[in-house]
Write a protein that holds these residues in place. Structure first.
Motif, short mmCIF file in Angstrom:
data_model
loop_
_atom_site.label_atom_id
_atom_site.label_comp_id
_atom_site.label_asym_id
_atom_site.label_seq_id
_atom_site.Cartn_x
_atom_site.Cartn_y
_atom_site.Cartn_z
N LEU A 189 2.09 2.73 -9.77
CA LEU A 189 2.58 1.27 -9.55
C LEU A 189 3.64 1.22 -10.44
O LEU A 189 4.78 0.77 -10.14
CB LEU A 189 1.47 0.46 -9.55
CG LEU A 189 1.72 -1.05 -9.38
CD1 LEU A 189 2.73 -1.16 -7.97
CD2 LEU A 189 0.71 -1.97 -9.35
N SER B 246 -5.31 7.17 -11.10
CA SER B 246 -3.94 7.15 -11.50
C SER B 246 -3.01 5.87 -10.76
O SER B 246 -1.76 5.86 -10.63
CB SER B 246 -3.17 8.48 -11.32
OG SER B 246 -3.65 9.33 -12.17
N ARG B 247 -3.91 4.95 -10.29
CA ARG B 247 -3.20 3.60 -9.64
C ARG B 247 -2.11 2.97 -10.30
O ARG B 247 -0.94 2.82 -9.79
CB ARG B 247 -4.42 2.73 -9.08
CG ARG B 247 -3.64 1.77 -8.19
CD ARG B 247 -4.79 1.03 -7.58
NE ARG B 247 -4.40 -0.26 -7.31
CZ ARG B 247 -4.27 -1.35 -8.08
NH1 ARG B 247 -4.56 -1.32 -9.38
NH2 ARG B 247 -3.96 -2.62 -7.61
N GLU C 297 0.92 -1.21 -0.07
CA GLU C 297 -0.02 0.06 0.03
C GLU C 297 0.70 1.37 -0.13
O GLU C 297 1.92 1.04 0.40
CB GLU C 297 -0.97 0.09 1.22
CG GLU C 297 -0.08 0.07 2.54
CD GLU C 297 -1.09 -0.33 3.76
OE1 GLU C 297 -2.30 -0.79 3.47
OE2 GLU C 297 -0.39 -0.20 4.85
N GLU D 146 -2.58 -1.47 -2.78
CA GLU D 146 -3.80 -0.47 -2.45
C GLU D 146 -3.38 1.07 -2.38
O GLU D 146 -2.22 1.12 -2.06
CB GLU D 146 -4.46 -0.77 -0.97
CG GLU D 146 -5.03 -2.26 -1.00
CD GLU D 146 -5.66 -2.46 0.32
OE1 GLU D 146 -6.31 -1.60 0.87
OE2 GLU D 146 -5.56 -3.55 0.80
N LEU D 147 -4.12 1.80 -2.78
CA LEU D 147 -3.82 3.39 -3.03
C LEU D 147 -4.78 3.69 -1.96
O LEU D 147 -6.05 3.83 -2.15
CB LEU D 147 -4.10 3.86 -4.45
CG LEU D 147 -3.89 5.28 -4.70
CD1 LEU D 147 -2.45 5.76 -4.65
CD2 LEU D 147 -4.22 5.95 -5.88
N LYS E 187 -7.26 8.65 -7.90
CA LYS E 187 -7.61 7.22 -7.88
C LYS E 187 -7.57 6.60 -9.12
O LYS E 187 -7.20 5.29 -9.19
CB LYS E 187 -8.95 7.13 -7.54
CG LYS E 187 -9.23 7.38 -5.85
CD LYS E 187 -10.73 7.65 -5.53
CE LYS E 187 -10.96 7.90 -4.13
NZ LYS E 187 -12.25 7.92 -3.70
#
Length: 158
Positions: free
Chosen positions: A76, A71-72, A54, A91-92, A69
């Motif tokens: 990564l 741009s997760r 996370e 998890e973001l 949200k």
């Protein structure tokens, strides 16, 4: 029995190598944050904690949160460039609040005044020393005593 003169040095990088590695990765991510996102997102967000699976990002507006949200995957991919591989589902986690921008290498404020020692004070203090004590040592010890008395005055004469 414990010898109080011995000092114990703890190296957190040796004790917690994975956590230390994540701290370095997070610093690299913070440094490249402005290059990863448009200014309207980068100015209003900042990653502040990188866990095993996370990442926590502080934002100061709902619009920035929504943009992050979406741009997760970009985040990564950037973390993978810094050799970060999540062990499971990544998890973001977005928290609301003002992103803390840490200013590095800020000069430390001088909080103690400079101690001035006059030659008269030094000569007066040196007078009570034994004759067998070399003059240089007498001068150094006297100077140190005056310095300590001025820098750390006793509040109570106990």
């Amino acid at each position: 029995m414990i010898n109080e003169d011995e000092k114990i040095f703890i190296n957190p990088e040796y004790l917690f190598p994975e956590a230390a590695r994540r701290v370095k990765i997070l610093e690299n991510l913070k440094n490249s944050w402005a290059a990863m996102f448009p200014p309207m997102i980068a100015r209003h967000s900042l990653p502040y904690n990188l866990g095993v699976n996370e990442i926590f990002i502080a934002v100061d507006s709902k619009n920035t949160a929504e943009a992050l949200k979406n741009s997760r995957g970009n985040i990564l991919r950037a973390l993978k460039r810094f050799e970060y591989e999540p062990a499971g589902n990544f998890e973001l986690k977005i928290t609301f609040g003002k992103p803390l921008k840490v200013i590095k290498d800020k000069p430390r404020k001088e909080f103690l005044p400079e101690v001035k020692i006059t030659d008269e004070e030094l000569k007066t203090r040196m007078k009570g020393a034994p004759e067998s004590l070399p003059e240089e040592i007498n001068q150094a010890i006297s100077h140190l005593k005056i310095f300590l008395e001025k820098r750390f005055p006793r509040k109570n004469n106990v």
